[in-house]
Design a protein around this motif. Sequence first.
Motif, PDB file in Angstrom:
ATOM      1  N   HIS A 165      52.381  -3.722  24.259  1.00 18.06           N
ATOM      2  CA  HIS A 165      51.564  -2.577  24.683  1.00 18.06           C
ATOM      3  C   HIS A 165      50.872  -1.944  23.469  1.00 18.06           C
ATOM      4  CE1 HIS A 165      52.659  -2.629  28.862  1.00 18.06           C
ATOM      5  NE2 HIS A 165      53.930  -2.721  28.538  1.00 18.06           N
ATOM      6  N   GLU A 188      58.070   7.091  22.882  1.00 17.35           N
ATOM      7  CA  GLU A 188      57.857   7.616  24.231  1.00 17.35           C
ATOM      8  C   GLU A 188      56.695   6.887  24.909  1.00 17.35           C
ATOM      9  OE1 GLU A 188      58.274  11.890  24.454  1.00 17.35           O
ATOM     10  OE2 GLU A 188      57.180  11.923  26.351  1.00 17.35           O
ATOM     11  N   SER A 189      55.660   6.594  24.155  1.00 14.53           N
ATOM     12  CA  SER A 189      54.527   5.841  24.717  1.00 14.53           C
ATOM     13  C   SER A 189      54.965   4.456  25.158  1.00 14.53           C
ATOM     14  CB  SER A 189      53.416   5.685  23.678  1.00 14.53           C
ATOM     15  OG  SER A 189      52.659   6.847  23.591  1.00 14.53           O
ATOM     16  N   ASP A 192      57.003   4.723  28.302  1.00 17.04           N
ATOM     17  CA  ASP A 192      56.119   4.962  29.456  1.00 17.04           C
ATOM     18  C   ASP A 192      55.439   3.675  29.905  1.00 17.04           C
ATOM     19  OD1 ASP A 192      56.618   7.639  29.753  1.00 17.04           O
ATOM     20  OD2 ASP A 192      54.964   8.296  28.485  1.00 17.04           O
ATOM     21  N   ALA A 193      54.936   2.924  28.930  1.00 16.38           N
ATOM     22  CA  ALA A 193      54.208   1.699  29.262  1.00 16.38           C
ATOM     23  C   ALA A 193      55.130   0.667  29.911  1.00 16.38           C
ATOM     24  CB  ALA A 193      53.562   1.120  28.010  1.00 16.38           C
ATOM     25  N   ASP A 196      56.048   1.761  33.339  1.00 17.71           N
ATOM     26  CA  ASP A 196      54.879   1.666  34.207  1.00 17.71           C
ATOM     27  C   ASP A 196      54.718   0.249  34.746  1.00 17.71           C
ATOM     28  OD1 ASP A 196      52.596   2.476  35.477  1.00 17.71           O
ATOM     29  OD2 ASP A 196      51.296   2.036  33.789  1.00 17.71           O
ATOM     30  N   VAL A 197      54.768  -0.731  33.859  1.00 17.16           N
ATOM     31  CA  VAL A 197      54.609  -2.117  34.338  1.00 17.16           C
ATOM     32  C   VAL A 197      55.865  -2.612  35.033  1.00 17.16           C
ATOM     33  CG1 VAL A 197      52.932  -2.711  32.561  1.00 17.16           C
ATOM     34  CG2 VAL A 197      55.329  -3.183  32.165  1.00 17.16           C
TER      35      VAL A 197
END
Lengths: 219, 960
Positions: A165, A188-189, A192-193, A196-197
């Motif tokens: 990501h 954290e990013s 999240d990624a 999400d997937v």
Amino acid sequence: MIKTSPLSGIYRNHPVKLTEFSGWQIADNFGNAERELIHLSQGSVLADWSHIGKISLSGSDAAKAAEQTITGASKIEPLRSLSNQNMAALRLTRNDYLILCQSGMETDLLEKIDHKITTVIDQTGALGCLVLGGPRRDEVLQRSTAMDLRRDRVIAGSVIQSSIHTVSMTLYRTKHFDIIIHPRNLSESLYDALMDVGIGVGLVPCGISTVPVSFEEGK
Amino acid sequence: MAKRITTHQYCDLPDLGERLSFKFNGKNIKAFTSDSITSALIASEKTLLTRSFKYHRPRGAYDVFGQGHESLVTVNKEPNILADRTRVEDGMFVESQNVWPSVDFDIAAVNDVLVPMLPNGFYYKMFHKPKWIWPIAEHQIRKVAGLGKIDVTGKHVDRRYEKHYRFPDVCVVGGGPSGLAAAKGALDEGKQVLLIDDNPELGGHALHSILPVVNCSNSALNGIPEYKAVKKLIEELAENTNLEVMVNTSVFGLYEDNLVAAQCDANLFKIRAESVVLAPGATDRHLVFENNDRPGILTARGVENLIMCHAVLPGKDTVVVTTHDGGFHTALLLKGAGANVVAIIDGREPGSDGEFEKQVRNLAIPIYKGLTVHSAHGKKRINRVDVGPISGGDSHQSFDCDLLVMAVGFKPQVNLLSMGRKRPEWDSQRQILRVNDLPSGMYSTGDVHGTASFSRLYTEGTDSGKAAALNDDAPKTERTADEIIMALPADIESAGTHHFICKCMDVTRTEAKASIDEGYDQVESLKRYSSMGMGPCQGKACHEAVARLAAIDTGISEAKAVPTTMRPPFSGVSFGVLAGRAPHLSPIRRTPIHQCHIDHGVKFLDAGQWKRPDSYTNPQEEVGFVRNGLGMIDVSTLGKIEINGPDAVAFLHFMLPAKYAKFEVGRTRYSIMVGEDGILFEDGTISHLEQGKYYLTTTTGNQDAINALFQWWLLVEDFDVQVKNLSLANAAVNVTGAASREFLQKLVEIDMSNKAFPYMHCRQTSIADVPVSFYRIGFTGELGYEIHFPAEYGESMWRYLMTEGETFGIKPFGVETQRILRLEKGHLIPGTDSDALSSPYETGVGFAIKDDKVDFVGKAFLKHFKDRGLDNKLVPYQLDPSSPIPDDGVAVLENGEIAGRVTSSRMSPTMKRGIGLAWVRNDMSGSGNNFTIRLADGQDVTATVLDHAVYDPEGLRLKS
């Protein structure tokens, strides 16, 4: 003073049960340990191991220094590892190692290493660590990175340095887990990624009671 | 009359699944769960599906495989969905496209009469004068000549766009007999195989063939009809765990290094395979004749699919036009389903004796040899066809019918084999367009090299799969004379002007000829002018006809017919799939104190990927917290580099323009960095923490670049030093304000007094048992201490300091506040107040350069800059208290000419007037000199150059 995980903001969004581990406040479970175990056996889980010890060794004598942490570490090939339950030596290049260990062990290890022969950095707070587990974790990775991570090619014990990501990372693969070491400020990013997937393959966050820290490549 | 059938004389019918209903143009349609939209509509006698692009002619299902525009409908407000490949769902709303007010009565159908009266390519030639007419004409043309309408609100779309990656050993594209065999061949070699097919079911055309398999090398398949054999083969493969199957997946592009791009619903697959086997098969050939676009004309494989996969008989009175035994196979299936086969028109001369032809003869179905179709009649559905010689001319005979089946040979799907690399060539022997030489690692097999028996397809497929698995040479293909199907003339030269070459774009033979007469006599220019092959099917249906007819009409031999270049995308791909979801592409960097800022109700500022606190209340107020009390800011984003080792001083001497031999332990200095070109690119502080151990801070944006630069020089020069990038390992805050010393003294054991810990010094100690380092610096212009500590304590340390500082009135402040504070103090920010041409001398930081060293990075250029003198200078300025505040970047003027620019400009709440930094010509930089700043709105304001900072010019506060 408490040491906090880079995912402390994520913890707030879940009914997380926190536990203290070597001064770290880390997720024991995300509110439903039973559900986490089901996903670990049938789907996929994402655990936060940010509290583990992480030491980088860089320089021409990095192998010698690595040998001081775990016997045999100097002989492993680049992008391979040597591990036991409590620690793993990841050889990133000829001259670079990343040593992972149980939380709190890094202090002793730092004392064992001769700091004069190579550049030693305690990266424990600098790096985050997310762990993908469960039989469907490959499906999460297939949605996350352009790297070829087929299990017959990237076998247990392998080390990969690439990006996921768009976040640069070191991936250490054991038989049942993919351990993703990455910059703390992007943790954290990345979480999240991945979540999400992972929605489509039943990925749930889990705590260290579901996925306790262990570095053995056969685990 | 179409109908659903329940029994068939020659084959088993499929299980249709549960009953359901959906809406088509507002009307209720009954269907089964196994139905495609097309099969359900045909079963309900909805022959008319859409209208054509330009002439709005009625159009119905044609090939039933989703190749042409006829299949495009709007489903649940989403346009351009392939009805042929989309399974029906209960409650689904399906609408025809490009019609008004309805598909049955479309006003724009008048174009069918009007447009042919206009000159060829009229849209290029008309509406240009007067100028104002074109926008109106364009709007109207687009309105009547288009596909579906997009609901731009996007509210109807509840979909996740995903991107996936796959890395199979062998990727097989096409799930027909040869593709399945190729997969088997590769699997038998122990490889991981990804098998992709664009239909809902594997099996290809064999799914609707009742021809028994003979002489197949897989003996288990011999003696059973192909539709059963292929299912048996699928079952056999399904047991192999090395096989991954993706159906309903369209491969739309093939790129370098075997990158296969595919779409399945809202998912984009990027597949990097060791080898790729292309087995895309072939589709029924497109024959050009009068009214060849009428609803009720279907391809043979389309009809077979409807009967055997959906139990739908698409017509009652049927005429089959053929040139091979497969047409008789279709006729037999129609007969077995209860159709009245009125006639079989066989373009071959008498003497052929195929297996199915024999069976048809026994059923006393009339067969007409040496003829073909000349014309179709009927508007919304055909009701009669005329037949005659294959050379065209006058028709001999007519037949009443409601279904015309086209079985005039097969057109290989060469698009994926070509893909911009190599154009197909006409193979006169096999009577098809072929692509022979493929790049290394790419293989092709099956009907794409000409139709063949099941057993031959199986053998060739297996060989190709094995070759792909072992990276061997591609096996050769062969076709015997009895397998070759003669190609009819591309256009049956019968009477009439509605011989459609490209049905997607409504281009007739007449228009193509007119375009050639106008000079567009090369196939590429002809395509662009007439738009043939540029419609939704991207030439899949018509590329062969376009190539052959372009050759004929431009006087070239048909053997030299070449289609236009075939490029991706091979099939329609949505923008959503290509774009994916944005958040993944822009990760956010958070400091270790991020959550604390949220707790304080911060307004964040985007600084590159970082989220930094802009302010918590408002910056003007926050300046007051620092000037009059105690403030704290998160500066964790600073770069932090530790340098130690025997050659540390030599290394610093080399990398930085200052001298460090007499730099004592416990001292901190302002430092700058220049590039080899002598240009200022960085400033920060350097501290001597312990003997031989230095700690350098850098700006947020340059931390990675400086670390990389250090590492690079360490490879080039022989320094015995260790450089440790601690930028992420350490968090940092700046506690600043007159009360900062008193506050911090409470928390540490070291003596914080001005005497023991003076300005520009550093100390190492601990706060609440956490190791910290203090740097007494003055970026804000107040007494202040930068505190660095392990990042994992970020939140705890911040909260601890905020709690302990409560009695001192401590307040958080943000980056915007800090920018005002530093501007009041006259401090520059490299990159903001300097640029790629700024020398340190002009920028006012020449004091940090000691150029009497032996050698260091940038020395030669710095000497040049020094010798040259100053052309421009960065100066602090102030405005009249009543003047408005300029924006950053506005121009400095002298006598109406540009003489510089403002780099930073803010309202100073302390001085209650505008202040800033500006580049001006050196002769304008004298203290007290006035210059003009032009504001963005054109207003001019007068600024006065200062020779010192507006706030505390003697530095008494920060040294106190």
